[in-house]
Design a protein around this motif. Structure first.
Motif, mmCIF file in Angstrom:
data_model
loop_
_atom_site.group_PDB
_atom_site.id
_atom_site.type_symbol
_atom_site.label_atom_id
_atom_site.label_comp_id
_atom_site.label_asym_id
_atom_site.label_seq_id
_atom_site.Cartn_x
_atom_site.Cartn_y
_atom_site.Cartn_z
ATOM 1 N N ASN A 253 1.031 -3.989 3.839
ATOM 2 C CA ASN A 253 -0.192 -3.948 4.626
ATOM 3 C C ASN A 253 -0.290 -5.213 5.484
ATOM 4 O OD1 ASN A 253 -1.019 -5.967 2.841
ATOM 5 N ND2 ASN A 253 -2.126 -4.521 1.517
ATOM 6 N N THR B 236 0.838 -1.186 0.000
ATOM 7 C CA THR B 236 0.000 0.000 0.000
ATOM 8 C C THR B 236 0.878 1.242 0.000
ATOM 9 O OG1 THR B 236 -1.731 1.208 1.207
ATOM 10 C CG2 THR B 236 -0.141 -0.010 2.522
ATOM 11 N N SER C 274 -1.015 5.056 6.819
ATOM 12 C CA SER C 274 -1.926 4.714 7.920
ATOM 13 C C SER C 274 -2.305 3.246 7.937
ATOM 14 C CB SER C 274 -3.192 5.571 7.826
ATOM 15 O OG SER C 274 -3.935 5.253 6.648
ATOM 16 N N MET C 275 -2.133 2.574 6.810
ATOM 17 C CA MET C 275 -2.456 1.144 6.718
ATOM 18 C C MET C 275 -1.202 0.281 6.744
ATOM 19 S SD MET C 275 -5.350 1.275 3.708
ATOM 20 C CE MET C 275 -5.635 -0.495 3.823
#
Length: 260
Positions: free
Chosen positions: A71, A54, A58-59
């Motif tokens: 991820n 990703t 934030s992931m």
């Protein structure tokens, strides 16, 4: 008497022509099945690498050198104990499952098993898209394809008996597996370089050996007319050449691959 000899010669010529035509169709099936397997592997590897990464911090479960992130799926595949299962499951299938599948399953079942195996290999190979540039992967694949084509053509056309070479090469494969497992713990660049160089040579030889073996097996069994056996033998031959190609590609990637 002369008429009888002419008839016998004509019959022998017809059988020979039929075997030659059947051999061409058999080899086309071998290479076709192998090519589909390679396509499945490539698509699976590319898709899984995409699903495992990703660009959204934030992931992220971990950051990669190329600026993207793993991820949750990527962390499970590449950074958890599951990676060992993914790495060794295809080898376990070849050693313990393929022979049973060949004996018990239909030709359609064997072909399905090969395609599932090709998908599993795609999963185990997907990390190359995180380590190497797409250009160097494509370049190495092209080099491997050219080398494979030349070696397989030589194995098909040579009059030299390569059967004696097979035992030596299989022993080389066993030695490579042991060395790779040892180097997982040692992490020696020099040892990895030696493994890669020897691996290219071993699987180059196996490409020629397996091609000649596939041809010889067909000629030896064609007269029996067991189409089910011939169909399964074509898939088994495709698997042998697929493994040789894939290993040559991986070892060459160690030399030609440019890291992200």
């Amino acid at each position: 008497m002369a008429e009888y000899q002419t008839m016998r010669t004509g019959a022998a010529g017809a059988r020979s022509a039929a075997i030659d035509a059947g051999l061409r169709a058999h080899m086309n099936k071998v290479y076709g099945t192998m090519s589909v397997g390679m396509l499945i592997t490539g698509l699976a590897a590319w898709a899984i690498a995409g699903l495992a990464t990703t660009s959204d911090p934030s992931m992220a479960a971990a950051q990669l050198p190329n600026g993207t992130y793993l991820n949750g799926l990527g962390a499970a595949i590449y950074a958890s104990p599951l990676r060992w299962v993914i790495m060794f499951a295809p080898l376990a299938f070849i050693l313990f499952g393929w022979g049973a599948l060949m004996r018990k399953a239909s030709a359609a079942g064997v072909q399905l098993g090969f395609f599932i195996f090709a998908t599993a290999i795609g999963l185990s190979l997907s990390s190359i898209f995180l380590v190497f540039t797409s250009y160097s992967i494509a370049q190495t694949f092209l080099v491997t394809a050219i080398a494979f084509g030349g070696l397989s053509l030589w194995g098909y056309t040579t009059q030299r008996d390569l059967s004696g070479m097979g035992t030596f090469l299989i022993m080389g494969v066993i030695g490579l597996i042991v060395a790779i497992v040892i180097n997982i713990f040692l992490q020696s660049p020099a040892m990895m370089f030696a493994i890669s160089a020897i691996g290219v040579l071993v699987f180059a030889g196996l490409t020629a050996f397996y091609t000649q073996q596939i041809k010889s097996d067909y000629v030896a069994h064609a007269a029996a007319g067991d189409q089910e056996w011939l169909d399964k033998a074509a898939i088994d031959g495709a698997l042998s050449l697929y493994i040789s190609f894939l290993n040559m590609f991986q070892f060459l990637l160690m030399f030609l691959g440019q890291q992200e």
